[in-house]
Scaffold this active site. Structure first.
Site, PDB file in Angstrom:
ATOM      1  N   SER A  77    -112.109   5.963 -13.460  1.00 38.17           N
ATOM      2  CA  SER A  77    -112.206   7.204 -12.673  1.00 38.17           C
ATOM      3  C   SER A  77    -112.769   8.277 -13.590  1.00 38.17           C
ATOM      4  O   SER A  77    -112.616   8.193 -14.817  1.00 38.17           O
ATOM      5  CB  SER A  77    -110.804   7.610 -12.210  1.00 38.17           C
ATOM      6  OG  SER A  77    -110.814   8.920 -11.682  1.00 38.17           O
TER       7      SER A  77
ATOM      8  N   TYR B 154    -101.839   9.020 -14.216  1.00 37.27           N
ATOM      9  CA  TYR B 154    -103.051   8.351 -13.723  1.00 37.27           C
ATOM     10  C   TYR B 154    -104.193   8.520 -14.730  1.00 37.27           C
ATOM     11  O   TYR B 154    -104.886   7.546 -15.064  1.00 37.27           O
ATOM     12  CB  TYR B 154    -103.424   8.962 -12.371  1.00 37.27           C
ATOM     13  CG  TYR B 154    -104.640   8.372 -11.686  1.00 37.27           C
ATOM     14  CD1 TYR B 154    -104.550   7.180 -10.972  1.00 37.27           C
ATOM     15  CD2 TYR B 154    -105.872   9.029 -11.710  1.00 37.27           C
ATOM     16  CE1 TYR B 154    -105.665   6.662 -10.303  1.00 37.27           C
ATOM     17  CE2 TYR B 154    -106.982   8.522 -11.054  1.00 37.27           C
ATOM     18  CZ  TYR B 154    -106.876   7.331 -10.347  1.00 37.27           C
ATOM     19  OH  TYR B 154    -107.978   6.820  -9.690  1.00 37.27           O
TER      20      TYR B 154
END
Ligand code: NAP
Length: 250
Positions: free
Chosen positions: A137, A150
């Site tokens: 990401s 995350y």
């Protein structure tokens, strides 16, 4: 993708689902792996049983990665692409992150891809090589407030990709990390309500933060994965590729 074989994790939803559809439309075969069997079976019915197989499980659970690799070996005897796509998002600042949420972030976004990679490498090597694409990401490259666990897990996935790329280059296995910006998928459904915004309001406001003025589509990520899975990218390994409407520029 003619006669090529892929394992796609998180194939029941979002980016994984579209990539599986596109991979099989392009002539490939795919093992569809994910937590929810019914979602995988719905997709398998759409694709046609001759193009795919279904294995459900959790990629971080010992034995589950081996189960899908074994199924692929038995059915097709080869593996060309491992798309480590499955993952979950934990929206919380570090100060508010429980140990359960931290463990879930690492298990679903980092330990799972490690377990899948370790299980798949022998079959990729037997093939004379292949490709591993890890879905990280932009949050694995630069933080935003409220996503600490995350971000840490996705940053770990970038380094797992680079480490594996350098270790496996001699075996013909290429490893690439891709870093999407915000993509319209069910992963954001959990964000409804939290900030008082609906799913569509969230996507519209997130889109405005990307220089290209919108969020991405699952097809735009699948296109990159198919390119990386093809021989057209044969000199690409160890790369970290953003696919993010330019959000990493800001
Ligand atoms: N959408 C974005 O904006 C965005 C941006 C950057 C990166 N990503 C990454 O892209 C990947 C795909 O996400 P998505 O947006 O397509 O979300 P999604 O629609 O929620 O899909 C995630 C998939 O991963 C599966 N999964 C989650 N944990 C798993 C586990 N422990 N074992 C096996 N399967 C598991 C889910 O299974 P179930 O079907 O059972 O729920 C689901 O099929 C994720 O790694 C995510 O972090 C997404």
């Amino acid at each position: 993708m003619d006669n090529k074989v892929a394992i796609i994790t998180g194939a029941g939803s979002g980016i994984g689902r579209t990539t599986a559809l596109r991979y099989c439309e392009a002539g490939g075969k795919a093992a569809l792996f994910g937590r929810t069997k019914s979602k995988l079976e719905t997709l398998a019915a759409e694709l046609g049983e001759e193009h795919c197989l279904v294995v459900s499980g959790h990629h971080e659970t010992p034995g589950d990665a081996e189960k899908v690799v074994e199924a692929v070996k038995e059915r097709w005897g080869r593996l060309d692409l491992l798309f480590n796509n499955a993952g979950t998002y934990q929206p919380a600042a570090i100060a508010d992150t429980s140990i359960e949420s931290w463990n879930e972030a690492l298990a679903s976004n980092l330990t799972g891809p490690f377990m899948m990679t370790r299980a798949a490498l022998p079959l990729l090597r037997d093939n004379g090589g292949g490709v591993i694409v890890n879905n990280s990401s932009t949050l694995g490259l630069r933080p935003v407030p409220g996503s600490g666990a995350y971000c840490a897990a996705k940053a770990g996935l970038v380094m797992l990709s680079k480490s594996c790329a350098i270790e496996e280059a001699g075996n013909g296995v290429r490893v690439i990390a891709i870093c999407p910006g915000v993509v319209d998928t069910p992963i954001h459904l959990g964000r409804e309500g939290g900030a008082g915004a609906s799913h569509s309001e969230f996507l519209e406001s997130a889109g405005g933060m990307h220089p290209l003025g919108r969020v991405g589509t699952t097809d735009e990520i699948a296109s990159l994965v198919l390119f990386l899975a093809s021989d057209d990218s044969s000199w690409t390994t160890g790369s970290v590729i953003t696919v993010d409407g330019g959000i990493s520029l800001s």
